[in-house]
Scaffold this motif. Structure first.
Motif, mmCIF file in Angstrom:
data_model
loop_
_atom_site.group_PDB
_atom_site.id
_atom_site.type_symbol
_atom_site.label_atom_id
_atom_site.label_comp_id
_atom_site.label_asym_id
_atom_site.label_seq_id
_atom_site.Cartn_x
_atom_site.Cartn_y
_atom_site.Cartn_z
ATOM 1 N N UNK A 159 0.836 -1.199 0.000
ATOM 2 C CA UNK A 159 0.000 0.000 0.000
ATOM 3 C C UNK A 159 0.872 1.250 0.000
ATOM 4 N N UNK A 160 1.885 1.281 0.863
ATOM 5 C CA UNK A 160 2.749 2.455 0.947
ATOM 6 C C UNK A 160 3.568 2.643 -0.322
ATOM 7 N N UNK A 161 4.002 1.567 -0.931
ATOM 8 C CA UNK A 161 4.718 1.683 -2.200
ATOM 9 C C UNK A 161 3.800 2.299 -3.260
ATOM 10 N N UNK A 162 2.554 1.865 -3.283
ATOM 11 C CA UNK A 162 1.588 2.416 -4.222
ATOM 12 C C UNK A 162 1.207 3.849 -3.898
ATOM 13 N N UNK A 163 1.245 4.215 -2.609
ATOM 14 C CA UNK A 163 0.922 5.589 -2.214
ATOM 15 C C UNK A 163 1.916 6.570 -2.828
ATOM 16 N N UNK A 164 3.161 6.176 -2.926
ATOM 17 C CA UNK A 164 4.148 7.050 -3.554
ATOM 18 C C UNK A 164 3.825 7.271 -5.034
ATOM 19 N N UNK A 165 3.353 6.244 -5.710
ATOM 20 C CA UNK A 165 2.925 6.396 -7.095
ATOM 21 C C UNK A 165 1.714 7.301 -7.218
ATOM 22 N N UNK A 166 0.787 7.211 -6.259
ATOM 23 C CA UNK A 166 -0.381 8.091 -6.260
ATOM 24 C C UNK A 166 0.017 9.552 -6.053
ATOM 25 N N UNK A 167 1.017 9.764 -5.213
ATOM 26 C CA UNK A 167 1.511 11.126 -5.012
ATOM 27 C C UNK A 167 2.051 11.690 -6.324
ATOM 28 N N UNK A 168 2.794 10.883 -7.046
ATOM 29 C CA UNK A 168 3.311 11.331 -8.346
ATOM 30 C C UNK A 168 2.169 11.672 -9.292
ATOM 31 N N UNK A 169 1.141 10.823 -9.325
ATOM 32 C CA UNK A 169 -0.015 11.074 -10.187
ATOM 33 C C UNK A 169 -0.704 12.379 -9.809
ATOM 34 N N UNK A 170 -0.965 12.580 -8.531
ATOM 35 C CA UNK A 170 -1.669 13.784 -8.075
ATOM 36 C C UNK A 170 -0.862 15.036 -8.367
ATOM 37 N N UNK A 171 0.397 15.014 -8.060
ATOM 38 C CA UNK A 171 1.240 16.196 -8.298
ATOM 39 C C UNK A 171 1.362 16.498 -9.784
ATOM 40 N N UNK A 172 1.549 15.452 -10.573
ATOM 41 C CA UNK A 172 1.725 15.655 -12.017
ATOM 42 C C UNK A 172 0.482 16.268 -12.655
ATOM 43 N N UNK A 173 -0.673 16.028 -12.075
ATOM 44 C CA UNK A 173 -1.934 16.538 -12.625
ATOM 45 C C UNK A 173 -2.519 17.663 -11.784
ATOM 46 N N UNK A 174 -1.681 18.304 -10.970
ATOM 47 C CA UNK A 174 -2.079 19.436 -10.146
ATOM 48 C C UNK A 174 -3.300 19.111 -9.287
ATOM 49 N N UNK A 175 -3.345 17.897 -8.763
ATOM 50 C CA UNK A 175 -4.387 17.429 -7.851
ATOM 51 C C UNK A 175 -5.789 17.440 -8.468
ATOM 52 N N UNK A 176 -5.864 17.382 -9.773
ATOM 53 C CA UNK A 176 -7.133 17.211 -10.475
ATOM 54 C C UNK A 176 -6.980 15.926 -11.286
#
Length: 129
Positions: A54-71
């Motif tokens: 889960x935590x490994x995947x959370x880091x990927x989610x952070x990248x996704x959110x930041x890359x798309x300006x949280x939209x």
């Protein structure tokens, strides 16, 4: 967990089952179900790989959110974390799902609870802002 994408995904890389498309809501639900599975386990059945994945995947989610300006986009490239045109009706172009960020922020709170790390709380706040 797909190590190439850094996300918990819908299939396996070996043998190849995942591709270069993902849906935000599905991907968030895969992470949510992983952490919920861990939360339901009695202490006597602790398996470190579940919260670890889960935590490994959370880091990927952070990248996704930041890359798309949280939209978060409805469809995205899981490797580049970039928005893609709507998969069912391509003529609609890129569709964003503003309500998914609430699930993202909840997942970041779960990660903060597991680790005690302030960075996950900052991500939860950034998503909600």
């Amino acid at each position: 967990f797909d190590p190439k994408a850094g996300l918990i995904r819908h299939g396996t890389r070996y043998p190849l089952h995942v591709g270069d498309r993902e849906m935000s809501w599905q991907n968030l639900m895969f992470a949510l179900e992983t952490v919920r599975t861990y939360r339901m386990m009695p202490d006597s059945s602790f398996r470190a790989y579940i919260p670890g994945r889960f935590l490994m995947g959370a880091d990927g989610l952070i990248q996704l959110a930041r890359h798309n300006d949280y939209l978060l986009p409805q469809w995205f490239d899981p490797y580049r974390k970039t928005a893609q045109v709507q998969g069912d009706e391509p003529d609609l172009g890129v569709i964003y799902e503003p309500w998914q960020i609430g699930t993202y922020s909840y997942l970041m709170l779960e990660a903060a609870t597991l680790t005690g790390e302030e960075r996950y709380l900052r991500e939860a706040r950034a998503g909600l802002n």
